[in-house]
Design a protein around this motif. Sequence first.
Motif, short mmCIF file in Angstrom:
data_model
loop_
_atom_site.label_atom_id
_atom_site.label_comp_id
_atom_site.label_asym_id
_atom_site.label_seq_id
_atom_site.Cartn_x
_atom_site.Cartn_y
_atom_site.Cartn_z
N HIS A 150 -27.32 17.86 5.97
CA HIS A 150 -26.80 16.57 5.17
C HIS A 150 -27.88 15.62 6.62
N ALA A 163 -21.79 8.61 -3.74
CA ALA A 163 -22.68 9.49 -3.07
C ALA A 163 -22.82 10.98 -3.34
N LEU A 195 -26.06 13.16 -3.88
CA LEU A 195 -26.32 13.94 -2.98
C LEU A 195 -26.84 15.63 -3.37
N HIS A 225 -25.58 9.44 3.61
CA HIS A 225 -24.97 8.67 2.04
C HIS A 225 -23.91 7.58 2.09
N GLY A 248 -27.90 9.55 -1.62
CA GLY A 248 -27.76 10.50 -0.34
C GLY A 248 -28.86 10.94 -0.02
#
Length: 180
Positions: A37, A150, A154, A40, A25
Amino acid sequence: MTTRPEASACRILGIDPGSQRTGFGIIDVDAAGKLTHVHHGALAVAGEDTFPLRLKRIFDELAAIIEVHRPAECGIERVFMARNPDSALKLGQARGAAICAVAAKGLAVHEYAPTEIKQAVVGSGRGDKAQVQHMVGFLLGLKGPLQPDAADALAIAVTHAHTRASLARVGIPRTAWRRR
């Protein structure tokens, strides 16, 4: 009036190593601490013919991801002791392949225990996977369910972002902060 140093803007790669699936991620964190973000996914390597080919694929694909997204820092989950020694060894080898990919690209590796990651994201070191997935989605403004590996990756990136900001606020260099 003195001001405390703030953590600068940074792109962070989080890695959740696994011998069958390695999560990754990437997030951006700005100087104010806002998380964004970037990308990812999970590298599903279980289909390779041999275990050494799995390790090579983890190395190659993470190196390519680093090349494309150019993170400045990396966080990775520290191995916890598993009940099955063979599984623990394979996990350690997958983690080694991931660390080598990161180091080959010139990035330092910052390690976090599973309880540290859960504490940073959920608020409790005993949070479950569903809580981690939910909070990562909430913190990063993601819609829909996240693949568990994932989401964990993250969460590791978010943990590193929080840790680096906290250390900057108190004036402790990351290199001096070593947890055993």
